[in-house]
Motif scaffolding. Structure first.
Motif, PDB file in Angstrom:
ATOM      1  N   THR A  28      -9.872  -1.581   3.321  1.00  0.00           N
ATOM      2  CA  THR A  28      -8.530  -1.829   2.784  1.00  0.00           C
ATOM      3  C   THR A  28      -8.032  -3.247   3.066  1.00  0.00           C
TER       4      THR A  28
ATOM      5  N   TYR B 183      -3.407  -6.319   9.206  1.00  0.00           N
ATOM      6  CA  TYR B 183      -3.712  -4.954   9.688  1.00  0.00           C
ATOM      7  C   TYR B 183      -2.557  -4.424  10.532  1.00  0.00           C
TER       8      TYR B 183
ATOM      9  N   THR C 192       0.837  -1.205   0.000  1.00  0.00           N
ATOM     10  CA  THR C 192       0.000   0.000   0.000  1.00  0.00           C
ATOM     11  C   THR C 192       0.869   1.251   0.000  1.00  0.00           C
TER      12      THR C 192
ATOM     13  N   ARG D 229      -7.382   5.050   8.370  1.00  0.00           N
ATOM     14  CA  ARG D 229      -8.259   4.852   7.202  1.00  0.00           C
ATOM     15  C   ARG D 229      -8.232   3.404   6.698  1.00  0.00           C
ATOM     16  N   LEU D 230      -8.544   2.475   7.627  1.00  0.00           N
ATOM     17  CA  LEU D 230      -8.457   1.056   7.289  1.00  0.00           C
ATOM     18  C   LEU D 230      -9.701   0.529   6.585  1.00  0.00           C
TER      19      LEU D 230
END
Lengths: 447, 332
Positions: free
Chosen positions: A443, A398, A112, A439-440
Motif C-alpha cells: 500500500t 506509513y 485510503t 494490511r500495509l
C-alpha cells in the motif's frame, strides 16, 4: 393509587425522552447551507500552532468573510493534543469540519480511508502549477490532488551558541560535520548547569524527529520500500543508536527535559549550548528570546560520515484539506484558494510573521518575497534553504505506529533498558505486526 | 396469579355496563383490593422503590448498557466514518491479545495499583485511628486538612509534582541532604512509576481516611473500653477490634481503589506521557494513545482494548470479592 403510579412512570419516561431529544438535536445544523439565499456556511478547524499563526488565520478568515457574500467561514482553533479525539467524535456525529489543517504525512492514509475530497477541478490549474516541484508530490495520491500545501519546514536543524562555542575553544565558523564531531562539541560545551545540547529523548518525539537521521544513517527507513517487511535490524542503524545513547548516558543532554522537542525554550533560556530542532524554532527565538539571536548560528545537522549531501531532515508541513462528506466542497475550495493559492501577498505576510522560520511552497510567493529586504537579509534563511531543505526528504506516509516502534527502540537504548540488537529485534517484530494487522503490504504510495 | 387478574377484567366491564348503579363502584373497590392482595408480596412492598430507581435504570440503560452492548457489536468491525464498516470477526481481539504492549500496560496498571492502594489503606487506617482519639474541634480541623488534597484537580497535582521532581526540584534537594542524587525521577525506568504513585497516594488518602473514620466511629465504644480494661494496647485494639470491624469498609476501599488506580490516566499523561520506555504506560493511557492515531484501525483497536480492559478489571474485582467475602460486621 396504581394508576397514579403508572402516570408517574409514564411522565418520567417522557421527561427522560425529552431530555435525550434535547441532547441529541445539538449541531445538526452546523455547516448548514445557504440554499435559501444566505451564504454557504463552512467550518474550518485549525490545529493550534504558534500564537502568530492563529492571529494570521483569524485576520485572513475575517477578510475573506468580509470580501464576499457567497461563503461564510466559521473558524475554530483546536489544540493539537485533542485534535484526533475531537475530529473522530465529530466524524461519528457527522459534524466534522469542511476544511481542516492536515499534515503531509496524514494525506495518503486519509485518502485510503476516503476522508478527503479530490480537489482537481475545484481550484484553477494555475494554482496547481504554482506549487514548487519538490512539494507537488506531497499533496497527490495516484496523480490526483487531495490537499493544497501551505508551507514546508525541515524537522532537524542544528542551532548553536557562538559565544559559548568560542569560550569552549571551538570554532563557531566550523560547526560539527560528523556525528563524532557533534559528540565532541556536546562534551566540551557541557559545563556546570549548561548542557551540551538538546535533542528528542522520548519515543513520541523521536518517532518523527529522527526520520531525517534514519535516512542519513542507512539511506532508508526501518521498513521496506513496498511496506512488505520491517528493515529495522540493518547494522547501519547502530551509529544512530549510539549517537542518542551517548548523548543521554553521558549527561550531555538534559536528563529530564521540561518541554518537548519542538519547543526551543531550554535553548532560549540558556540551559543548553546547542539545539536540534525544526526550522520553526527560528520564529520562537526571534519572538520570545530576541536577545539570543545575535549569539545564535544555524547549520545543517551533522551527517553520520560528514557527507553534506545526505538528508538529515524531513520536510514536514501543513496543508488544507476538504472533507469528503462536506456539503459545500466548492465553497470550501474557494476559501482555500483565497487563503493559500490566491494573492501571493497573503502567504508572503504569513512567512514574514513567522520570522522566515518556514518555507514557501509556491513560486509566486518566492517572487513576492524576493523584493522584501527582511527576507533576503535573514541570517538563517539562506543556510536552511540551501543546505537543509535542499536535501530534505518527504515525511513517510506509513502509520505512526511504525515510527513509534523504532523510536521506542532508540529510547530503550538511550535509557539502558535494552541493548541495540535486542531493541532493534523488538522494533522489527512490532513493525512486522503493524504491517500484518494494518494490511500495509503493497500500500506504499508510489514515487 | 396474573391469569386470574386478566380473566376478571371483562366481567368487570360487563357488570359496569349492565349495572350503572352504586353497586358497581363497591364491586370495583372490592376487586381492586383483591388484585392488590393477589400481587406478590415482595412486589407490592417494593413498588415505590422500583419507581424511584426507574429513571436511573432508564438512563443507565441508555447511556451505559446500550453503548456497552453496541460497543461489543462494533468490536467485530473495522470502523470507518467514511466507508462501510468491514466485518472482521474476532480479529481485533486477536490483535490486542497478541500485543505485548497491552500486557505491559496491564502490568504497569497492576504495579501502580499495588503501590498506591495498600499504602493508602495503611495510611488511612493509622490516620483515622488517630483522628478518632482527638477532641471534636481538633478532629474537625484535622479532617478538613486531610481532605484538602482530595479537592485538588489531579492535573494540578501532576504539574506540582513535575516541579518537585525536576533536576533542581524539592525531591533532589531533599535526597541531596543525604549526599545522594540528583536523580532523573521521571525519566528513569525504576523511579518513574513510584514517582507517579506519590501524587496518586496524596490525592487519594483523604477520602479513604474519612470513610475509615466513619467506620471506626460506628464501632461501639464499649469494645475499646473493655479491651483497655483487659490491658490491650493500641496495636492489639487495632488488630483485634478495629480491623475486623472495618472489614466491609476495607473491602469497599480495596475494590474501588484497585479498579480506580488500575485505570489511572491523568497523572501519567501529564507527568510522563507513559514514558520512559512505557514504564508508566497505564492501560487507559495506552488505549488513549492508540486512539489518537488517525486510522480506522486505531479506532477499532482502542475500542476492543477498552472492552478487554473492562473484562480484566471486572475479573479482578470478582476475585477480590471471592477472596475477601463481604460479611456482616461482628457487631451487627
Amino acid at each position: 393509587m396504581r394508576q397514579r403510579r403508572l402516570r408517574i412512570v409514564a411522565a418520567t419516561a417522557v421527561a427522560a425522552l425529552l431530555v435525550l431529544a434535547g441532547c441529541s438535536s445539538n449541531s445538526a445544523t452546523s455547516g448548514s447551507s445557504g440554499e435559501n439565499g444566505g451564504p454557504a456556511e463552512i467550518t474550518f478547524w485549525q490545529s493550534q500552532f504558534e500564537p502568530y499563526q492563529q492571529k494570521w488565520f483569524k485576520t485572513y478568515v475575517d477578510k475573506f468573510n468580509a470580501s464576499q457574500t457567497d461563503v461564510k467561514v466559521k473558524y475554530q482553533v483546536v489544540p493539537g493534543d485533542t485534535w484526533q479525539q475531537k475530529l473522530k467524535a465529530a466524524q461519528a456525529a457527522g459534524t466534522q469540519p469542511d476544511v481542516a489543517t492536515t499534515n503531509y504525512g496524514g494525506i495518503p492514509a486519509g485518502v485510503t480511508n476516503g476522508q478527503f475530497a479530490q480537489l482537481d477541478g475545484m481550484l484553477p490549474d494555475k494554482a496547481w502549477s504554482d506549487i514548487k516541484s519538490n512539494v507537488a508530490g506531497f499533496v497527490q495520491v495516484g496523480g490526483k490532488h487531495y490537499a493544497y500545501p501551505m508551507l514546508v519546514e525541515p524537522s532537524t536543524v542544528l542551532y548553536y551558541r557562538t559565544d559559548l562555542v568560542k569560550a569552549a575553544g571551538l570554532d563557531p565558523n566550523a560547526p560539527p560535520k560528523t556525528w563524532d564531531e557533534l559528540l565532541t562539541w556536546a562534551e566540551k560545551l557541557t559545563k556546570g548547569k549548561v548542557k551540551g545540547m538538546t535533542i528528542a529523548s522520548v519515543a513520541p518525539d523521536l518517532g518523527w524527529s529522527s526520520w531525517g537521521l534514519q535516512y542519513n544513517a542507512c539511506g532508508h527507513l526501518p521498513i521496506n520500500d513496498d511496506w512488505s517487511a520491517a528493515n529495522a535490524k540493518d547494522p547501519c542503524y547502530t551509529k544512530l543508536f549510539e549517537l542518542y545513547q551517548t548523548l543521554f548516558q553521558k549527561g550531555w543532554i538534559p536528563q529530564q527535559p521540561k518541554v518537548g522537542y519542538p519547543d526551543a525554550t531550554p535553548y532560549g533560556q540558556g540551559q543548553v549550548a546547542m539545539m536540534a530542532n525544526g526550522s520553526w524554532a527560528v520564529g520562537q527565538l526571534k519572538q520570545t528570546f530576541p536577545t539570543m539571536i545575535k549569539n545564535t548560528a544555524v547549520a545543517p545537522f551533522p551527517s553520520v560520515d560528514g557527507d553534506p549531501g545526505k538528508p538529515t531532515s524531513t520536510l514536514g508541513g501543513w496543508t488544507l484539506t476538504v472533507d469528503a462528506k462536506s456539503k459545500h466542497k466548492q465553497a470550501a475550495a474557494k476559501f482555500i484558494e483565497y487563503l493559500l493559492a490566491g494573492d501571493p501577498a497573503i502567504m508572503a505576510d504569513f512567512f514574514r510573521q513567522s520570522g522566515f522560520s518556514k518555507y514557501t511552497v509556491r513560486t509566486s510567493v518566492d517572487q513576492a518575497l524576493a523584493s522584501d529586504p527582511a527576507a533576503t537579509s535573514d541570517p538563517f534563511m539562506k543556510i536552511i534553504t540551501d543546505k537543509v531543505v535542499a536535501t530534505g526528504k518527504a515525511e513517510p506516509a506509513y502509520p505512526f505506529d511504525v515510527s513509534l516502534a523504532f523510536a521506542t527502540a532508540i529510547e530503550s537504548v538511550m535509557k539502558g533498558k535494552a541493548d541495540i540488537p535486542a531493541a532493534t529485534q523488538k522494533a522489527s517484530d512490532a513493525i512486522d505486526r503493524v504491517i500484518k494487522q494494518q494490511r500495509l503490504k503493497g500500500t506504499a504510495p508510489k514515487g | 396469579m396474573s391469569m386470574i387478574d386478566t380473566s376478571a377484567q371483562p366481567t368487570a366491564k360487563a357488570t359496569e355496563v349492565t349495572d350503572p348503579s352504586g353497586t358497581s363502584r363497591r364491586r370495583r373497590r372490592r376487586r381492586r383490593a383483591r388484585v392488590t392482595e393477589q400481587a406478590p408480596q415482595h412486589l407490592r412492598a417494593h413498588l415505590t422503590a422500583y419507581l424511584m430507581i426507574t429513571p436511573m435504570v432508564v438512563l443507565l440503560g441508555i447511556f451505559v448498557v446500550w453503548p456497552l452492548v453496541y460497543a461489543f457489536y462494533l468490536s467485530f468491525f473495522e470502523m470507518s466514518f467514511y466507508k462501510d464498516a468491514e466485518f472482521v470477526g474476532f480479529d481485533f481481539y486477536k490483535y490486542v491479545l497478541t500485543d505485548p504492549e497491552f500486557y505491559d500496560s496491564l502490568l504497569v496498571g497492576l504495579k501502580f495499583a499495588l503501590m498506591v492502594v495498600p499504602t493508602i489503606l495503611v495510611l488511612a487506617l493509622l490516620l483515622a485511628s488517630f483522628l478518632a482519639t482527638l477532641s471534636k474541634r481538633m478532629a474537625a480541623f484535622m479532617k478538613t486538612t486531610v481532605y484538602v488534597p482530595a479537592v485538588v484537580s489531579s492535573v494540578v497535582a501532576a504539574i506540582i509534582f513535575v516541579f518537585i521532581y525536576q533536576d533542581e526540584g524539592f525531591a533532589n534537594w531533599f535526597i541531596g541532604l543525604f549526599g545522594q542524587g540528583p536523580l532523573a525521577w521521571l525519566n528513569t525506568a525504576t523511579t518513574a512509576l513510584p514517582a507517579v504513585a506519590v501524587p496518586a497516594i496524596w490525592l487519594g488518602f483523604g477520602v479513604s481516611t474519612l470513610i475509615m473514620l466513619a467506620g471506626i466511629l460506628d464501632i461501639p465504644e464499649s469494645y475499646f473500653e473493655s479491651a483497655k480494661l483487659d490491658g490491650a494496647n493500641f496495636w492489639q485494639r487495632t488488630r483485634y477490634i478495629t480491623i475486623p470491624s472495618l472489614r466491609n469498609v476495607i473491602l469497599f476501599l480495596l475494590v474501588s481503589g484497585l479498579t480506580l488506580t488500575i485505570q489511572e490516566f491523568q497523572l501519567p499523561l501529564v507527568m510522563t506521557n507513559g514514558g520512559p520506555v512505557n514504564a508508566t504506560n497505564t492501560p487507559n493511557l495506552y488505549i488513549f494513545n492508540s486512539f489518537r492515531d488517525a486510522t480506522p484501525y486505531a479506532t477499532s483497536y482502542s475500542l476492543t482494548a477498552a472492552l478487554l480492559l473492562f473484562i480484566v478489571i471486572g475479573t479482578i474485582s470478582l476475585i477480590i470479592f471471592r477472596v475477601v467475602s463481604s460479611e456482616k460486621s461482628s457487631d451487627a
